[in-house]
Structure formats: structure tokens, C-alpha cells
Design a protein around this motif. Structure first.
Motif, PDB file in Angstrom:
ATOM      1  N   ASP A   1     -66.517 -34.852 -11.011  1.00  0.00           N
ATOM      2  CA  ASP A   1     -65.939 -33.755 -10.233  1.00  0.00           C
ATOM      3  C   ASP A   1     -65.092 -34.285  -9.086  1.00  0.00           C
ATOM      4  N   ALA A   2     -65.541 -35.373  -8.452  1.00  0.00           N
ATOM      5  CA  ALA A   2     -64.778 -35.969  -7.348  1.00  0.00           C
ATOM      6  C   ALA A   2     -63.423 -36.478  -7.811  1.00  0.00           C
ATOM      7  N   SER A   3     -63.333 -36.855  -9.066  1.00  0.00           N
ATOM      8  CA  SER A   3     -62.061 -37.357  -9.587  1.00  0.00           C
ATOM      9  C   SER A   3     -61.004 -36.255  -9.649  1.00  0.00           C
ATOM     10  N   ARG A   4     -61.418 -35.005  -9.448  1.00  0.00           N
ATOM     11  CA  ARG A   4     -60.466 -33.890  -9.417  1.00  0.00           C
ATOM     12  C   ARG A   4     -59.939 -33.619  -8.006  1.00  0.00           C
ATOM     13  N   TRP A   5     -60.207 -34.538  -7.069  1.00  0.00           N
ATOM     14  CA  TRP A   5     -59.693 -34.406  -5.701  1.00  0.00           C
ATOM     15  C   TRP A   5     -58.174 -34.250  -5.761  1.00  0.00           C
ATOM     16  N   HIS A   6     -57.630 -33.410  -4.921  1.00  0.00           N
ATOM     17  CA  HIS A   6     -56.206 -33.058  -4.989  1.00  0.00           C
ATOM     18  C   HIS A   6     -55.264 -34.242  -4.879  1.00  0.00           C
TER      19      HIS A   6
ATOM     20  N   GLY B   1     -53.687 -32.528  -9.709  1.00  0.00           N
ATOM     21  CA  GLY B   1     -53.102 -31.268  -9.281  1.00  0.00           C
ATOM     22  C   GLY B   1     -53.658 -30.124 -10.098  1.00  0.00           C
ATOM     23  N   GLY B   2     -53.239 -28.961  -9.796  1.00  0.00           N
ATOM     24  CA  GLY B   2     -53.629 -27.812 -10.591  1.00  0.00           C
ATOM     25  C   GLY B   2     -54.713 -26.981  -9.958  1.00  0.00           C
ATOM     26  N   PRO B   3     -55.086 -25.918 -10.641  1.00  0.00           N
ATOM     27  CA  PRO B   3     -56.019 -24.948 -10.072  1.00  0.00           C
ATOM     28  C   PRO B   3     -57.446 -25.463  -9.906  1.00  0.00           C
ATOM     29  N   ARG B   4     -57.827 -26.511 -10.613  1.00  0.00           N
ATOM     30  CA  ARG B   4     -59.191 -27.032 -10.503  1.00  0.00           C
ATOM     31  C   ARG B   4     -59.302 -28.197  -9.525  1.00  0.00           C
ATOM     32  N   ALA B   5     -58.224 -28.531  -8.838  1.00  0.00           N
ATOM     33  CA  ALA B   5     -58.235 -29.660  -7.897  1.00  0.00           C
ATOM     34  C   ALA B   5     -59.150 -29.347  -6.712  1.00  0.00           C
ATOM     35  N   LEU B   6     -59.853 -30.372  -6.238  1.00  0.00           N
ATOM     36  CA  LEU B   6     -60.742 -30.221  -5.084  1.00  0.00           C
ATOM     37  C   LEU B   6     -59.978 -30.430  -3.790  1.00  0.00           C
ATOM     38  N   SER B   7     -60.274 -29.610  -2.814  1.00  0.00           N
ATOM     39  CA  SER B   7     -59.711 -29.794  -1.477  1.00  0.00           C
ATOM     40  C   SER B   7     -60.472 -30.912  -0.773  1.00  0.00           C
TER      41      SER B   7
END
Length: 87
Positions: free
Chosen positions: A58-63, A67-73
Motif C-alpha cells: 500500500d505504501a508503494s502507492r504513495w503519490h 499517480g491516479g485515484p488510488r495514490a496515497l497522500s
């Protein structure tokens, strides 16, 4: 692609660094400075801080990586990794 023999020294250095009081985004940006990808970021988190696979994934989805709607702030990354970085 990086191999574990190249990533393990980075994980060990990060593990030995004093990360208490440093947020997850600061730790992540340290790795960004070395041009880590989301996959190598996951690996180093798991090796350095024993972050569970699902949390590292999940951390790998950091913005900064994704990118995209599932990116983490930044705030979401901080909350996600707090259990491991606040030890």
C-alpha cells in the motif's frame, strides 16, 4: 532492476538511522533521492523496518511513486507506516 545485494545495504543503513521523530514522508524522500522505484521502496521498507507485505504494498502507492485515484497522500503514508516507524 536492483538486486537484493544492492538494496540490502540501503535497508541496513535506513534501519540503523534514527527515524524516531522523522515521518514516513521524510524517510521515503530519503529513498527517492536514490531514485528508488515503488517496488524497491517496498523491499527496503520490509527489510529495514519489518513492515508487513500488505502495508508495504500500500505504501508503494504513495503519490510520489504512483499517480491516479488510488495514490496515497503524505498524511495517508504517515498513518500507514506509523506502527513501524514509531518504534
Amino acid at each position: 532492476m536492483f538486486t537484493p545485494s544492492l538494496l540490502d545495504p540501503a535497508a541496513e543503513e535506513l534501519r540503523l538511522a534514527d527515524v524516531v521523530g522523522r515521518g514516513a514522508t521524510e524517510v521515503a524522500r530519503t529513498l527517492l533521492g536514490e531514485r528508488f522505484s515503488s517496488v524497491t521502496f517496498m523491499y527496503v521498507l520490509m527489510r529495514a523496518f519489518e513492515v508487513e507485505y500488505t502495508a508495504a504494498r500500500d505504501a508503494s502507492r504513495w503519490h510520489e511513486f504512483h499517480g491516479g485515484p488510488r495514490a496515497l497522500s503524505d498524511a495517508e503514508l504517515e498513518k500507514l507506516l506509523a506502527p513501524w516507524l514509531d518504534r
